[in-house]
Structure formats: structure tokens, C-alpha cells
Design an enzyme around this catalytic site. Structure first.
Site, PDB file in Angstrom:
ATOM      1  CG  HIS A 219       2.092  11.199 -60.721  1.00  0.00           C
ATOM      2  ND1 HIS A 219       1.976  12.552 -60.596  1.00  0.00           N
ATOM      3  CD2 HIS A 219       1.174  10.841 -61.646  1.00  0.00           C
ATOM      4  CE1 HIS A 219       1.034  12.993 -61.422  1.00  0.00           C
ATOM      5  NE2 HIS A 219       0.522  11.972 -62.063  1.00  0.00           N
ATOM      6  CG  HIS A 259       7.036  21.455 -60.199  1.00  0.00           C
ATOM      7  ND1 HIS A 259       6.827  21.622 -61.541  1.00  0.00           N
ATOM      8  CD2 HIS A 259       5.974  20.780 -59.713  1.00  0.00           C
ATOM      9  CE1 HIS A 259       5.664  21.092 -61.854  1.00  0.00           C
ATOM     10  NE2 HIS A 259       5.126  20.565 -60.768  1.00  0.00           N
ATOM     11  CG  ASP A 315       3.004  17.157 -53.340  1.00  0.00           C
ATOM     12  OD1 ASP A 315       1.777  17.061 -53.271  1.00  0.00           O
ATOM     13  OD2 ASP A 315       3.669  16.754 -54.309  1.00  0.00           O
TER      14      ASP A 315
HETATM   15  C1  LIG Z   1      10.057  17.157 -58.304  1.00  0.00           C
HETATM   16  C2  LIG Z   1      11.444  16.694 -58.765  1.00  0.00           C
HETATM   17  C3  LIG Z   1      11.351  15.215 -59.220  1.00  0.00           C
HETATM   18  C4  LIG Z   1      11.872  17.589 -59.943  1.00  0.00           C
HETATM   19  O1  LIG Z   1      13.106  17.149 -60.331  1.00  0.00           O
HETATM   20  P1  LIG Z   1      13.926  17.748 -61.559  1.00  0.00           P
HETATM   21  O2  LIG Z   1      13.257  18.889 -62.204  1.00  0.00           O
HETATM   22  O3  LIG Z   1      14.264  16.613 -62.416  1.00  0.00           O
HETATM   23  O4  LIG Z   1      15.175  18.333 -60.833  1.00  0.00           O
HETATM   24  P2  LIG Z   1      16.593  17.704 -60.928  1.00  0.00           P
HETATM   25  O5  LIG Z   1      16.526  16.256 -60.620  1.00  0.00           O
HETATM   26  O6  LIG Z   1      17.173  18.096 -62.252  1.00  0.00           O
HETATM   27  O7  LIG Z   1      17.326  18.446 -59.747  1.00  0.00           O
HETATM   28  C5  LIG Z   1      18.147  19.593 -59.897  1.00  0.00           C
HETATM   29  C6  LIG Z   1      19.110  19.649 -58.714  1.00  0.00           C
HETATM   30  O8  LIG Z   1      18.350  19.945 -57.527  1.00  0.00           O
HETATM   31  C7  LIG Z   1      18.481  18.898 -56.581  1.00  0.00           C
HETATM   32  N1  LIG Z   1      17.159  18.666 -56.025  1.00  0.00           N
HETATM   33  C8  LIG Z   1      15.985  18.585 -56.690  1.00  0.00           C
HETATM   34  N2  LIG Z   1      14.978  18.420 -55.842  1.00  0.00           N
HETATM   35  C9  LIG Z   1      15.515  18.378 -54.619  1.00  0.00           C
HETATM   36  C10 LIG Z   1      14.972  18.214 -53.321  1.00  0.00           C
HETATM   37  N3  LIG Z   1      13.659  18.075 -53.167  1.00  0.00           N
HETATM   38  N4  LIG Z   1      15.790  18.211 -52.280  1.00  0.00           N
HETATM   39  C11 LIG Z   1      17.122  18.366 -52.441  1.00  0.00           C
HETATM   40  N5  LIG Z   1      17.719  18.540 -53.644  1.00  0.00           N
HETATM   41  C12 LIG Z   1      16.909  18.531 -54.716  1.00  0.00           C
HETATM   42  C13 LIG Z   1      18.923  17.679 -57.371  1.00  0.00           C
HETATM   43  O9  LIG Z   1      19.610  16.756 -56.547  1.00  0.00           O
HETATM   44  C14 LIG Z   1      19.793  18.309 -58.418  1.00  0.00           C
HETATM   45  O10 LIG Z   1      21.033  18.610 -57.828  1.00  0.00           O
HETATM   46  P3  LIG Z   1      22.411  18.395 -58.653  1.00  0.00           P
HETATM   47  O11 LIG Z   1      22.340  19.417 -59.759  1.00  0.00           O
HETATM   48  O12 LIG Z   1      23.472  18.665 -57.650  1.00  0.00           O
HETATM   49  O13 LIG Z   1      22.384  16.991 -59.158  1.00  0.00           O
HETATM   50  C15 LIG Z   1      12.469  16.826 -57.608  1.00  0.00           C
HETATM   51  O14 LIG Z   1      12.623  18.177 -57.273  1.00  0.00           O
HETATM   52  C16 LIG Z   1      12.110  16.006 -56.377  1.00  0.00           C
HETATM   53  O15 LIG Z   1      12.382  14.821 -56.338  1.00  0.00           O
HETATM   54  N6  LIG Z   1      11.456  16.649 -55.350  1.00  0.00           N
HETATM   55  C17 LIG Z   1      11.093  15.962 -54.132  1.00  0.00           C
HETATM   56  C18 LIG Z   1       9.768  15.208 -54.317  1.00  0.00           C
HETATM   57  C19 LIG Z   1       8.578  16.115 -54.484  1.00  0.00           C
HETATM   58  O16 LIG Z   1       8.368  17.052 -53.726  1.00  0.00           O
HETATM   59  N7  LIG Z   1       7.740  15.785 -55.493  1.00  0.00           N
HETATM   60  C20 LIG Z   1       6.490  16.503 -55.754  1.00  0.00           C
HETATM   61  C21 LIG Z   1       6.587  17.320 -57.005  1.00  0.00           C
HETATM   62  S1  LIG Z   1       5.087  18.270 -57.234  1.00  0.00           S
END
Ligand SMILES: CC(C)(COP(=O)(O)OP(=O)(O)OC[C@H]1O[C@@H](n2cnc3c(N)ncnc32)[C@H](O)[C@@H]1OP(=O)(O)O)[C@@H](O)C(=O)NCCC(=O)NCCS
Length: 378
Positions: A219, A259, A315
Site C-alpha cells: 500500500h 497503478h 510515488d
Molecule cells: C501498483 C501495481 C501493484 C498495480 O498493479 P496491477 O494493476 O495489478 O498491474 P499488473 O500486476 O496487472 O501488471 C500488468 C503488467 O505490468 C507489469 N508491471 C506492473 N507494474 C510494473 C512495474 N512497476 N515495473 C515493471 N513491470 C510492471 C506486470 O509485471 C505485468 O506484466 P505481465 O503482463 O507481463 O505479467 C504495480 O504496478 C506495482 O507493483 N507497481 C510498483 C509499486 C508501486 O509503485 N506502487 C505504488 C502504487 S500508487
């Protein structure tokens, strides 16, 4: 009448469990609205305290109303001896989110939160930043400073942390960052606060739970991860592109990107990006903003941005902004909590106003008919 068939949605993804008039996130446009007002416009023209008033009351305050609200906060910014002792005597290696959570909880033990939900909420908004700044000083062996009633929430925090009146622009920047974190729909910590409120428990308990939920790395936390990544790149002998390439190669996610709702861009990141660029031009040391640009350019070249919908999120820039203001890295998530307190308290009040006990179900998937074995026979 029999209950309707249960709906199974592990993690509650995309399930609507409450009505809210507080914030609206539109991932398509994309935009974030607080009570219908564009958060980007508020960030440009308004303040954190004005936005907290808006969230609580449904409309922007007049100047007199804002002055009155500010006076109510000023009255409450100081910590009682009991709470100050908890914070000042915390071990210097204590996790700041733990200290903040304990401080907020302890305010109630010492009866300094008033009787009504509104008084409770004012108390959290006023005292949370004081508690955090007090811990920041205490762990450096410095004495506690009393809050000043000529400074607002952001300026007071920087003053109480650093011991000198902050540069006006720095205080404004922190104020904008707090405003941009003020509310964001029914995320995990906000939901936690509403679940607690739904039992008719008090605001302080709801906020204590919310801080606990925000502490989790899924989170809060990515802003800290971004800064740690940049420091690591700076110390390593790799350039930005090969560092990020290695991360992706190892299956790691690049913090500050992606996101669940904003796929094109995060409107909060747009505002903070400009600020990050501004502070990078006026602060000495490594060019953190330039490094972030390189990270973004690399992900763009790799077609991760847009194709995978992982554009910069809030972030990505808040970390370097806080760092440039002299805020310690392990305070980044607590800063998020300080900003979000405006939204948590508004959400708790909204829950009280139209309450239904939150009581989902779990499907039992364990064993049945297991015989009891007496303790000495196990
Ligand atoms: C925020 C987050 C959890 C959203 O995840 P989500 O909507 O569930 O996205 P998904 O997990 O479906 O990811 C879609 C694809 O993008 C990739 N991806 C997502 N975020 C990524 C990142 N930060 N870096 C690299 N690849 C990423 C995933 O590996 C996935 O690839 P695939 O299709 O080959 O498996 C995710 O983007 C993340 O972990 N970001 C990094 C942490 C962060 O900045 N958090 C703050 C959020 S405000």
C-alpha cells in the site's frame, strides 16, 4: 426470506461496498476529484487545510471559516506529556510508522481527543505531524519544539522537525504533497478505517487501524523504494538503464510505476513531477529528477509504458521531493499517513452518517469432523 446467493470475489476487487461523496478516481480521463473539485486545480490554487475542510464539510471554506478551522487545529497541535513521552522515549531505531500509530492511539489514553467524532478528527489532523516531527528530533537527541500558531500544518511540521522556520516555497511544496495524498477512494487503509467505524468504534481506533494498513509494502512504501533505488543507482557503478534492465531481468517491479486504476497517467504524479523538476534545479547533489527521467525513458523504449499501462504514479516523484526538503527516507510513508488523515477522518464520518456493519463472509475450506485428541495423547 432467505439470504441471496453469496458472491465470491477474493480480495473484493471491483466490488462496491459503500457510497461516497468524497473522492472520485477516473482512470479513463484520468482525473481525481475531491468533492467534485479537480485535485490538480486544488493543488495549484488551494492548500491542504482548505482541502481537509472541503472533504469534511462538502464545500470550500470562506476565509473566516478557514481561519476558524485553522484556530481549532492550532489549539490541538501540542502533545500532552503522556503522548510526548511515548514518542520521545521510543528507541531511535523504531519504525516511524509504528511510532506514529502508537502516538495517535495514545492520544486517546490521555483523553486529549475530545468527545465528538469531529473533535477526535481535529486532534489527529493536528497532532499526527507533531508526533512525527517530535520523534524525528528525539532520535537525533534534539529537544522537542512546541508547534507555532503562525504556521500551518506543513510549515509547522518542517519547523518542528528541523528547528528552523522553513523556506516559504518548501512549506508550500510539502503542503501540495499532503493535499495530493488527502483522499483516494476506498483503498485498503480507507476501507480499514470504515470497517472499524462500522462497528461504531471511535475515530482514533479507526485511524490507528488505517495507519497499520498503510504500513504494508503493498500500500504505502513505494515512495521510499523509489528513493532507495535512486541512492542505490548513485552508489552503484551501473548507469540508470542497465540498473533498470537488471531489475526487469530479475522479474522485479520498478517502484513508482503502474497503478491499478490510472493506466495512462496518475494526475497526482503530473503535479509532483513539475515540483520534482523545480526542486532538482535548486538543490545540490545528484540530479534525482534527471535519473527518474532516464528510468521513465528506458521503460518507454522497452514499451512497458502504455503497452503495459505502467506510467509514473504519485510515488515516483513524492520521494525525491521529500528528500530534497530534508525529510528522512523512513518518514516518507508516515508523510503519506499525515496527508491521508484528512481523507480517513472524512470517510469515517461518512460511514457514521450512513452506517451498516461491514460483515463479509469467508468460505470454509478446511477439514470437517476432526476428532478431539486429548493433550497428552498428541
Ligand atoms: C501498483 C501495481 C501493484 C498495480 O498493479 P496491477 O494493476 O495489478 O498491474 P499488473 O500486476 O496487472 O501488471 C500488468 C503488467 O505490468 C507489469 N508491471 C506492473 N507494474 C510494473 C512495474 N512497476 N515495473 C515493471 N513491470 C510492471 C506486470 O509485471 C505485468 O506484466 P505481465 O503482463 O507481463 O505479467 C504495480 O504496478 C506495482 O507493483 N507497481 C510498483 C509499486 C508501486 O509503485 N506502487 C505504488 C502504487 S500508487
Amino acid at each position: 426470506m432467505s439470504d441471496p446467493e453469496p458472491v465470491r470475489r477474493i480480495g473484493l476487487d471491483n466490488v462496491i461496498v459503500a457510497d461516497t461523496e468524497l473522492s472520485e478516481i477516473d482512470g479513463e480521463k484520468p482525473e481525481l476529484l475531491y468533492r467534485g473539485v479537480d485535485a490538480q486545480e486544488l493543488a495549484e490554487k488551494s492548500s491542504y487545510e482548505e482541502t481537509a475542510y472541503l472533504l469534511w464539510n462538502g464545500e470550500l471554506p470562506t476565509r473566516d471559516e478557514l481561519d476558524e478551522f485553522r484556530a481549532e487545529l492550532d489549539e490541538r497541535r501540542g502533545l500532552s506529556r503522556g503522548v510526548a513521552e511515548v514518542v520521545e522515549h521510543a528507541p531511535e531505531d523504531a519504525v516511524p510508522m509504528d511510532v506514529l500509530r502508537s502516538a495517535v492511539s495514545t492520544t486517546q489514553v490521555y483523553g486529549e481527543v475530545g468527545e465528538t467524532p469531529r473533535e477526535n478528527a481535529l486532534s489527529v489532523l493536528a497532532k499526527a505531524p507533531t508526533a512525527l516531527a517530535t520523534f524525528g528530533r528525539a532520535r537525533r537527541g534534539e529537544e522537542t519544539l512546541e508547534p507555532r500558531d503562525d504556521l500551518d500544518t506543513a510549515a509547522n511540521f518542517l519547523y518542528m522537525l528541523n528547528g528552523e522556520e522553513p523556506d516559504e516555497r518548501h512549506a508550500e511544496i510539502l503542503d501540495t504533497a499532503l493535499l495530493l495524498h488527502a483522499d483516494h477512494g476506498l483503498n485498503a487503509s480507507t476501507f480499514t478505517s470504515r470497517v472499524i467505524a462500522s462497528t461504531e468504534s471511535d475515530v482514533i481506533s479507526a485511524l490507528t487501524g488505517a495507519i497499520g494498513a498503510l504500513k504494508g509494502p503493498l500500500h504505502g512504501g513505494a515512495n521510499q523504494d523509489v528513493m532507495e533505488m535512486l541512492l542505490d543507482i548513485d552508489e552503484s557503478d551501473k548507469d540508470v538503464s542497465s540498473y533498470v534492465a537488471d531489475m526487469l531481468e530479475n522479474g522485479e517491479r520498478v517502484p513508482g510505476f503502474g497503478h491499478r486504476v490510472y493506466k495512462e497517467f496518475d494526475p497526482r504524479a503530473e503535479v509532483l513531477k513539475e515540483i520534482a523538476e523545480e526542486v532538482s534545479e535548486t538543490t545540490e547533489g545528484p540530479d534525482w529528477y534527471g535519473m527518474l527521467e532516464e528510468v521513465e525513458a528506458y521503460l518507454r523504449e522497452e514499451k512497458r509504458i502504455h503497452e503495459k499501462g505502467i506510467s509514473p504514479n504519485v510515488d515516483l516523484y513524492s520521494g525525491t521531493v521529500y528528500y530534497s526538503l530534508g525529510i528522512p527516507i523512513d518518514f516518507f510513508v508516515p508523510m503519506f499517513a499525515v496527508g491521508r488523515s484528512a481523507g480517513w477522518t472524512a470517510q469515517v464520518q461518512e460511514q457514521y452518517d450512513n452506517n451498516r456493519l461491514v460483515r463479509p463472509r469467508a468460505e470454509y475450506v478446511g477439514e470437517r469432523g476432526v476428532e478431539y485428541t486429548p493433550i497428552d495423547e498428541r
